[in-house]
Design an enzyme around this catalytic site. Structure first.
Site, PDB file in Angstrom:
ATOM      1  N   VAL A   1       0.846  -1.185   0.000  1.00 13.42           N
ATOM      2  CA  VAL A   1       0.000   0.000   0.000  1.00 13.42           C
ATOM      3  C   VAL A   1       0.887   1.242   0.000  1.00 13.42           C
ATOM      4  CG1 VAL A   1      -1.996  -1.130   1.052  1.00 13.42           C
ATOM      5  CG2 VAL A   1      -0.252  -0.098   2.515  1.00 13.42           C
ATOM      6  N   THR A   2       0.267   2.407  -0.126  1.00 13.51           N
ATOM      7  CA  THR A   2       0.971   3.612  -0.561  1.00 13.51           C
ATOM      8  C   THR A   2       1.989   4.150   0.426  1.00 13.51           C
ATOM      9  OG1 THR A   2      -0.841   4.236  -2.001  1.00 13.51           O
ATOM     10  CG2 THR A   2       0.641   6.007  -1.308  1.00 13.51           C
ATOM     11  N   PHE A   3       1.582   4.512   1.620  1.00 18.33           N
ATOM     12  CA  PHE A   3       2.508   5.199   2.516  1.00 18.33           C
ATOM     13  C   PHE A   3       3.655   4.299   2.963  1.00 18.33           C
ATOM     14  CE2 PHE A   3       0.091   8.835   2.186  1.00 18.33           C
ATOM     15  CZ  PHE A   3       0.456   9.835   3.087  1.00 18.33           C
TER      16      PHE A   3
ATOM     17  N   ASN B   1       5.146   1.931   1.348  1.00 12.17           N
ATOM     18  CA  ASN B   1       6.100   1.724   0.267  1.00 12.17           C
ATOM     19  C   ASN B   1       6.779   3.006  -0.174  1.00 12.17           C
ATOM     20  OD1 ASN B   1       6.312  -1.199  -0.918  1.00 12.17           O
ATOM     21  ND2 ASN B   1       4.224  -0.945  -0.146  1.00 12.17           N
ATOM     22  N   HIS B   2       6.103   4.134  -0.069  1.00 12.04           N
ATOM     23  CA  HIS B   2       6.797   5.382  -0.363  1.00 12.04           C
ATOM     24  C   HIS B   2       7.915   5.645   0.646  1.00 12.04           C
ATOM     25  CE1 HIS B   2       3.735   6.385  -3.352  1.00 12.04           C
ATOM     26  NE2 HIS B   2       4.612   7.266  -3.795  1.00 12.04           N
TER      27      HIS B   2
END
Length: 434
Positions: free
Chosen positions: A95-97, A99-100
């Site tokens: 998911v986004t946060f 992995n960023h």
């Protein structure tokens, strides 16, 4: 929009870039510029104005590896053809946060602490970190478990800038990039690039050496309409145009940069016929559902620890559940205090739903096993550092932070990744530097 952080305003003293450069040739090069000393025979590649060649890292949220070469992305296809390209595995949860933050710290979520888009922490009982509601995102306590690349750059004398990359609007370890902005979903991809190009119109000494850019159009379209939808194709064309704008603007300003294109995860098609209510796994009254979707994070309600464990341990169709201490080692997840007591992972294309979930199950989702083909992300490197036409074996997204630090001549926090697998993507001028 914030042109300078409070920390940067306080930095009136001259910067000495070589205080933190690990490579002796690079440090000597900067001493040459400052003091007129003889330049060594072997030096780190530099920009025409002096200093490292700028690195610009662009995240295309939700851009699956097979979205390239479908007729929507001529700019990205050209960058891949004339640079280095690889499939890239995200970290769990995909998911986004999380992995960023992995991309810029080199640490997996279990290590850097951003373990989900929604989190609870017994050490921060007064707050819920929740991306969808925008709570807790600017609280440094959630982020200070790691050092992202912009903090490494800033604390050692290099200008950093960011357009909406998660975490860059929070003073991590007391540091913000020189240029940053609170996330504004109404600002189009083209308008974001216009602002970034404005940073590069400054005098050379004031331009960013490290820039991170976040574009979410593809992810939003994938969620709402699915990974193979016309809307997703349109979104891919939108971000491709924005990248083309950036390249054109850099050329017009005679700026040479190393461009890194990444995504945080892929996307899988879902259906209301493949929804699994969590109430099928255990009584709702026994569960505190921290997060749901492709995977679910669950804590037991007081007094139901044993009964919940027993219920989740039973076989369930299209889903596996584990106590956090028994999550498979390949997922590298479960040791952090912020990971819920139980993790349930759905088969790709299936979705776990809670009683408070209000969004219909349709379109696309991510968060699945990072090894699933549908979750595969992209890596493209193009610029003077990257060898033309290089196709790499699949890499992990933990490898990106050591690559960025190498390109800038910096040593930062040691992470879970390695520069070894990406060395083959570089030209000899960069690859041979130790």
């Amino acid at each position: 929009m914030n042109d300078r952080s409070p920390q940067q305003i306080d930095r009136a003293r001259p910067r000495c870039h070589c205080r933190y450069m690990r490579r002796l040739p690079l440090c000597l090069l900067f001493l040459t510029i400052l003091s007129g000393c003889a330049q060594p025979e072997t030096s780190f590649p530099t920009s025409p104005g002096g200093g490292p060649v700028p690195v610009i890292m662009i995240s295309l949220d939700g851009f699956r590896n097979d979205y390239l070469y479908q007729g929507d992305t001529p700019t990205l296809d050209h960058l891949a053809d004339t640079g280095a390209v690889a499939d890239m595995h995200p970290s769990f949860p995909s998911v986004t946060f999380p992995n960023h933050y992995t991309l810029v710290t080199g640490l997996r979520p279990d290590m850097h602490g951003i373990v989900g888009n929604r989190m609870l922490d017994p050490a921060i009982p007064d707050e819920v970190f929740d991306v969808s509601r925008g709570t807790g995102l600017q609280d440094p306590r959630w982020w200070d478990g790691a050092e992202p690349v912009w903090v490494t750059a800033e604390t050692h004398g290099l200008h950093a800038a960011s357009m909406f990359w998660p975490g860059t609007d929070t003073p991590i370890k007391g540091v913000l990039p020189d240029d940053w902005a609170h996330y504004d979903k109404t600002l189009s991809a083209d308008d974001r690039i216009t602002r970034v190009l404005g940073w590069f119109q400054r005098p050379v000494a004031e331009r960013p050496v490290l820039t991170t850019i976040y574009l979410e159009d593809v992810d939003h379209a994938g969620h709402s309409d699915g990974p193979n939808s016309e809307a997703r194709h349109t979104a891919a064309a939108t971000v491709d145009h924005a990248v083309g704008m950036l390249l054109d603007g850099l050329r017009q300003n005679h700026i040479i940069a190393n461009i890194i294109i990444v995504s945080d995860h892929g996307m899988a098609q879902i259906s209301p016929h493949r929804a699994i209510p969590l109430s099928r796994l255990a009584p709702v009254g026994e569960m505190e559902i921290v997060t749901s979707g492709a995977y679910a994070g669950i804590n037991p309600t007081p007094g139901h620890e044993r009964s919940l464990a027993d219920a989740l341990a039973k076989p369930h169709d299209h889903v596996q559940c584990w106590p956090k201490e028994h999550i498979p080692e390949r997922l590298h997840y479960g040791r952090n205090a912020r990971v819920p007591a139980f993790i349930c992972l759905a088969d790709v294309g299936w979705v776990l739903t809670g009683p408070r979930d209000t969004h219909p199950v349709h379109g696309g989702a991510h968060g699945y096993d990072p090894a699933a083909p549908e979750m595969t992300a992209i890596f493209i490197g193009n610029g003077p550092a990257f060898a033309r036409g290089t196709k790499l074996a699949p890499i992990n997204n933990t490898d990106i932070q050591p690559l960025v630090l190498h390109l800038l001549g910096l040593v930062g926090q040691t992470g879970d990744g390695t520069f070894r697998d990406l060395r083959a993507a570089l030209t000899p001028a960069y690859a041979d530097l130790q």
